[in-house]
Each structure stands twice: as C-alpha cells, then as structure tokens.
Design an enzyme around this catalytic site. Structure first.
Site: not given
Length: 349
Positions: A174, A228
């Site tokens: 991330s 994502d």
C-alpha cells in the site's frame, strides 16, 4: 512544492523532456516474464509487507512475529529485528530485519491503517526531488520517507556491516510500497545494491522519477491485484507515473489469494492501462489480499471507517463521501486517464 491542477496537466506532460510514449515504447521492447523463482518471491515478501503492520515498534534483537498467520515463513526463518522506526508526523512505520535462512536484509514499510481516509483525502501535490533531473515526487510519500530515512538507512548500514554477504530487499504494501520505492531508490544511490518488492503501491512521482527507478540496477517487482483501486492513484492526468514493469494478479479480486503463476500478467510502461490501471470499481478486499490477508497481524485490521476528525474544510467535505460517491470519483479518474492517453497518442501519431 508543485500544486498540480487539472488545467496544467497537458502543459506538464508536453513540457516533460521524456514523453510518456517514448518511455513506454522503450520499456515495451523489453522481454519480461515471470519465473517460478519470481512467483515464489512474490508470495514470500508480502509476508514482510504484512509483518510491518505489527513489528514497527519491536525492539532490536526481537524476532519478527505475526498474529493471524501473517508471516509464517519469515517467523520460521528466524528473522530478527535490527531496528524498527515510526514517524510521529506522517504515521509511517517499519523495520529492518536480517533473515539468516535466506541470508537477506529486509527493510519493510507498513501502509496506512485507514485506507479509506487516504483514498478520500488524497492530494496530488509534488515536490522536487534530487534523484534525477526534473524529478517530481508526491509530497506526502516524500515526507514519510524523510521522517524515517535516517533511522532506516543507519539500520541497513549496520546490518550490512555485520552481514556483508547478505542480499538487501526493500518491501512495502500500500502506501508502504511508495515509501519502499523511495527507500530503495535512495539506498541504491547511496551504494547499497537491492531489489524492490511492492504490493498495491500507488504511483509515487512523475515520469522522470519512474524512469530513474525502473532503470536502476537491481530488481523492480511491482505487484498489483485485480481491481485494487490504490495503484490507480494518483491519476496519470496529474503527472504521475508508475515504475515498470507491473506484475498483475489478473483474477477475480476480492479476497482471492490462491493465485497461480499463470494468473500473473506482465505489463510494461509507466503509463500502461492494460493491467490494473485500466480497471474500475472500489475493490478494497483486493487491496487487502495479496496471496494472503495483508492486514492479518494488524490489531483490528486495516480500517474502512469514514474519517470523522478532519481539521481542514476541504478534507471534511470529502470525508462525507459515500462509498458509491467515492467509487464514482475514482472511476472518473480512470476514464480521464484513458482519454488523456488516447488524445496524447493521437497527437503523437
């Protein structure tokens, strides 16, 4: 600091000394495939990415440990903390550890604990960076690296001195992937050879930065998962580009973790929209599942709650966004990116 407005995007792109198409074409000519070793490494290093969520305050000499079966191989290898670090201003955290089994030194960075806040409140400011001429980097990612760079760099140097034959790897999930990219680039410049493994990383900076990192010596493994939404940000239209290549887990997304090597699609180019970058939707489960639950060892997991304590009016307004409104906003960025690439390609033909 560069404040990038939508009106300045075309000017910024045209003024760039290295065009999107020139860079993408050069990268597209490289033959990149996924070996069984690569695939095994993808599944291994995400364990370090997950472990950063619960080892960023571990004392030197402690073993890397994870609850929720977050890093079983890392634990069984006997990975030991050299140093951990957290940034009080930016919230970044991570560790440097040695793995005696794999003979490696790993510097790993955690992502945001509240990913919804980040998606909702993301700004597109860029700062100048010193890595290469014309380099621009997201100000938030640069601030995070700056806050812990001295501690991380010193820990890597200490580990290398004690283990001169060990390989060095920079890892992050991330937002931690963005910091891992900056850490890797800066450590390489400082004389530390290393590989970079990131999972669900956002775009870190401009074309010049992406080209510089992608062409440094050492492996560059940027893994994305299905739809994502995080790797689609910040948008191309605001002058952001990805490192290349991208290794896309091209499955159904959600909480799927049983990917095979045949599911991995390789896409080259700093502005490619052929893999994750061209997808739509708000699949947060895909962001939290890269071969495993990436937040398994984070107390309470990674939050998807709305932001309630904004100090700035602009943030507060964005914080009231529903999931449907947020998804619409993110999808609009993708559509604008597609139109921008299409228009820019037509002008170049």
């Amino acid at each position: 600091m560069r404040l990038l407005s939508l009106l300045s995007v075309v000017t910024l792109a045209v003024a760039s000394p290295l065009s999107v198409e020139e860079y993408a074409k050069a990268l597209d000519e490289r033959a990149v495939s996924v070996s069984t070793t690569d695939f095994g490494n993808f599944k291994f290093y995400i364990q370090h990415g997950a472990a950063a969520y619960c080892n960023s305050e571990a004392p030197a000499g402690a073993k890397v440990t994870c609850s929720g079966n977050g890093c079983p191989t890392v634990q069984s290898n006997g990975a030991t903390i050299v140093a951990s670090f957290t940034g009080s201003k930016t919230g970044i955290g991570g560790y440097v550890a040695t793995d005696p089994t794999r003979k490696e030194i790993v510097v790993s960075f955690r992502g945001s604990i509240n990913i919804r806040n980040w998606l909702t409140n993301l700004d597109f400011d860029q700062d100048d960076c010193s890595l290469t001429s014309g380099c621009g980097v997201h100000s938030g990612f640069q601030n995070a690296w700056n806050e812990i760079s001295a501690a991380a760099t010193a820990a890597v140097a200490k580990a290398r001195k004690a283990n001169p034959s060990f390989k060095v790897v920079s890892v992050g999930h991330s937002l931690g992937g963005a910091v891992a990219t900056l850490a890797g680039a800066n450590l390489r410049v400082g004389g530390t050879p290393l590989d970079i493994y990131t999972y669900g990383s956002p775009r870190v900076g401009n074309t010049q930065l992406a080209a510089f990192v992608s062409n440094q010596a050492g492996g560059e493994f940027r893994v994305t998962n299905a739809k994502d939404p995080v790797p689609r940000l910040p948008p191309l239209i605001f002058g952001y580009r990805h490192t290349s290549p991208e290794y896309w887990l091209s499955g159904s997304g959600g909480d799927k973790i049983d990917y095979t090597i045949n599911d991995v699609k390789v896409c080259e180019g700093a502005a490619n929209l052929r893999c994750n970058g061209g997808t739509l939707g708000l699949d947060i489960d895909a962001h939290l599942h890269y071969f495993q639950a990436t937040d398994a060892c984070s107390a309470g997991g990674i939050s998807w709650r709305r932001y309630r304590s904004a100090k700035r009016e602009s943030i507060s307004e964005r914080a009231t966004m529903t999931d449907a409104e947020l998804e619409k906003k993110l999808n609009s960025y993708v559509e604008m990116d597609k139109e921008y690439i299409k228009t820019h390609a037509n002008r170049s033909s």
